[in-house]
Design a protein around this motif. Structure first.
Motif, mmCIF file in Angstrom:
data_model
loop_
_atom_site.group_PDB
_atom_site.id
_atom_site.type_symbol
_atom_site.label_atom_id
_atom_site.label_comp_id
_atom_site.label_asym_id
_atom_site.label_seq_id
_atom_site.Cartn_x
_atom_site.Cartn_y
_atom_site.Cartn_z
ATOM 1 N N GLU A 152 0.836 -1.209 0.000
ATOM 2 C CA GLU A 152 0.000 0.000 0.000
ATOM 3 C C GLU A 152 0.869 1.256 0.000
ATOM 4 O OE1 GLU A 152 -0.441 -2.579 2.032
ATOM 5 O OE2 GLU A 152 -2.262 -3.409 1.087
ATOM 6 N N LYS A 153 1.959 1.213 0.746
ATOM 7 C CA LYS A 153 2.867 2.359 0.787
ATOM 8 C C LYS A 153 3.510 2.582 -0.583
ATOM 9 C CE LYS A 153 5.307 5.586 2.853
ATOM 10 N NZ LYS A 153 4.699 6.805 3.411
ATOM 11 N N VAL A 154 3.915 1.490 -1.202
ATOM 12 C CA VAL A 154 4.499 1.602 -2.544
ATOM 13 C C VAL A 154 3.502 2.248 -3.499
ATOM 14 C CG1 VAL A 154 5.386 0.326 -4.529
ATOM 15 C CG2 VAL A 154 6.035 -0.376 -2.218
ATOM 16 N N ALA A 155 2.259 1.787 -3.462
ATOM 17 C CA ALA A 155 1.231 2.324 -4.362
ATOM 18 C C ALA A 155 0.985 3.801 -4.107
ATOM 19 C CB ALA A 155 -0.065 1.529 -4.198
ATOM 20 N N SER A 156 1.052 4.218 -2.827
ATOM 21 C CA SER A 156 0.771 5.612 -2.481
ATOM 22 C C SER A 156 1.811 6.566 -3.051
ATOM 23 C CB SER A 156 0.711 5.778 -0.956
ATOM 24 O OG SER A 156 2.000 5.716 -0.366
ATOM 25 N N LEU A 157 2.992 6.066 -3.364
ATOM 26 C CA LEU A 157 4.052 6.902 -3.924
ATOM 27 C C LEU A 157 3.895 7.103 -5.433
ATOM 28 C CD1 LEU A 157 7.133 5.544 -1.938
ATOM 29 C CD2 LEU A 157 5.930 7.706 -1.593
ATOM 30 N N LYS A 158 2.940 6.392 -6.029
ATOM 31 C CA LYS A 158 2.629 6.530 -7.449
ATOM 32 C C LYS A 158 3.877 6.408 -8.336
ATOM 33 C CE LYS A 158 -1.373 9.450 -6.437
ATOM 34 N NZ LYS A 158 -2.029 10.766 -6.624
ATOM 35 N N PRO A 159 4.615 5.294 -8.180
ATOM 36 C CA PRO A 159 5.826 5.137 -8.996
ATOM 37 C C PRO A 159 5.491 4.859 -10.452
ATOM 38 C CG PRO A 159 5.349 3.106 -7.815
ATOM 39 C CD PRO A 159 4.359 4.132 -7.313
ATOM 40 N N ASP A 160 6.385 5.273 -11.340
ATOM 41 C CA ASP A 160 6.245 4.855 -12.731
ATOM 42 C C ASP A 160 7.244 3.756 -13.072
ATOM 43 O OD1 ASP A 160 7.356 8.153 -13.771
ATOM 44 O OD2 ASP A 160 8.489 6.543 -12.814
ATOM 45 N N LEU A 161 8.060 3.337 -12.076
ATOM 46 C CA LEU A 161 8.959 2.199 -12.232
ATOM 47 C C LEU A 161 9.320 1.680 -10.849
ATOM 48 C CD1 LEU A 161 10.709 0.385 -14.103
ATOM 49 C CD2 LEU A 161 12.569 2.030 -13.764
ATOM 50 N N ILE A 162 9.346 0.358 -10.716
ATOM 51 C CA ILE A 162 9.801 -0.300 -9.490
ATOM 52 C C ILE A 162 10.969 -1.207 -9.863
ATOM 53 C CG2 ILE A 162 9.169 -1.857 -7.592
ATOM 54 C CD1 ILE A 162 6.230 -0.999 -8.084
ATOM 55 N N VAL A 163 12.040 -1.130 -9.085
ATOM 56 C CA VAL A 163 13.222 -1.947 -9.356
ATOM 57 C C VAL A 163 13.549 -2.779 -8.120
ATOM 58 C CG1 VAL A 163 15.610 -1.991 -10.145
ATOM 59 C CG2 VAL A 163 14.107 -0.121 -10.871
ATOM 60 N N VAL A 164 13.665 -4.073 -8.323
ATOM 61 C CA VAL A 164 13.980 -4.999 -7.234
ATOM 62 C C VAL A 164 15.248 -5.771 -7.587
ATOM 63 C CG1 VAL A 164 13.150 -6.899 -5.791
ATOM 64 C CG2 VAL A 164 11.501 -5.326 -6.861
#
Length: 331
Positions: A123-135
């Motif tokens: 939920e926290k990740v979604a709240s930041l409204k990223p346009d890319l996630i890197v793992v």
């Protein structure tokens, strides 16, 4: 003696991370593309793409000009090396999200925490409204990639051996439009390693190196020439002790009764934590073993700390080369 794969160290780190307090000050991005001071978020990258990047989770199309990036695990350091500050990051402890360079720690304090270790707050990740996630993370763990893919394009780089991290950093650079910055980092590293190999050839040919650490439990680890620091030593032309010479596994586990496997090493490097500058107590406790004081390196005062024992990218690898050069100068 038994061997372990990459996850042996990562498993222990994650176990600590999962219980660590998530206490980074909430002074990072406020979710609208600006930091706490109202300035534009430093997560913005060059206007690259769209570009297709080959990752562990497939061929991922990264949109053009990504600006809001959430990084998980090793990806944070990889991005900071390239001059890209994510808007969200997972953490390991309150002092240092990853093994960051001193010049990167202040920037890291302004990145919004989104979880500790493998415990990611979706939920926290979604709240930041990223346009890319890197793992970037060991394949032994479930990083929740499918859930992350439901939020934004996600690059997952599964790590099985130390060199995989360098490969991942190059692909991350392509994804965020930082190919030139990556090429400079790699060129700086290659140039530094080549200079050390030439300038200290005589010493490198006669001195044998190894890397040792412990997590207690009556065991210790010996890193080999294919380990994080071992890879850097190999690039600089180092000669390895017998216990570290075989690159088949990046680390080997022994009972503390077998400390004599370090007997032929002239220099024993032991890891210290980047955040504190301290050698972990379990590794310090090796000196309590009766056979420790008989080691050649111990008697010569050549048991030396090294920072970034899990050097995962070119930024910290250059720092390790500098540490190696300092040691060689003192021989």
């Amino acid at each position: 003696m038994n061997t372990r794969v990459l996850t042996s160290r990562s498993l222990r780190v994650a176990a600590v991370a999962a219980t660590a307090a998530l206490t980074l000050a909430a002074c990072g991005s406020n979710g609208d593309g600006k930091d706490a001071a109202g300035a534009p978020s430093a997560g913005a990258a060059a206007a690259a793409g769209p570009v297709v990047v080959e990752a562990t989770n497939g061929r991922i199309t990264v949109p053009a000009g990504v600006k809001r990036i959430v990084s998980i695990s090793y990806a944070t350091g990889a991005l900071l090396d390239l001059g890209v500050r994510p808007v969200g990051t997972s953490t390991i402890d309150e002092n240092n999200p990853m093994e960051l360079l001193p010049s990167q720690t202040e920037a890291a304090k302004t990145i919004e925490p989104i979880g500790s270790g493998i415990e990611i707050n979706i939920e926290k990740v979604a709240s930041l409204k990223p346009d890319l996630i890197v793992v970037e993370g060991a394949t032994a763990f479930d990083w929740g990639v499918k859930k992350l893919e439901g939020i934004a394009p996600t690059l997952y780089f599964g790590i099985d051996k130390p060199v995989d991290l360098l490969t991942a950093q190059e692909k991350i650079a392509t994804a965020v439009g930082k190919d030139a910055e990556f090429k400079k980092l790699k060129a700086d590293y290659d140039g530094k390693a080549a200079k050390i190999k030439t300038d200290y050839a005589a010493k490198l040919n006669t001195v044998k190196w190894t890397i040792a650490s412990s997590y207690g439990g009556g065991e210790f680890l010996v890193d080999t020439s294919s380990s994080w620091v071992g890879r850097v030593l190999a690039d600089a032309g180092a000669t390895f002790s017998q216990a570290s010479a075989d690159p088949a596994e990046h680390e080997v586990t022994y009972s503390t009764e077998k400390l004599d496997v370090l007997a032929d090493a002239d220099i024993v490097l032991i890891p210290r934590t980047a955040a504190t500058g301290e050698v972990p107590q379990d590794t310090k406790d090796l000196e309590k073993q009766p056979s420790w004081k008989n080691l050649k390196a111990v008697q010569a005062g050549k048991v030396l700390p090294v920072t970034y024992a899990t050097t995962d990218r070119y930024g910290t690898s250059i720092d390790v080369l500098n540490q190696v050069e300092t040691i060689l100068k003192g021989l």
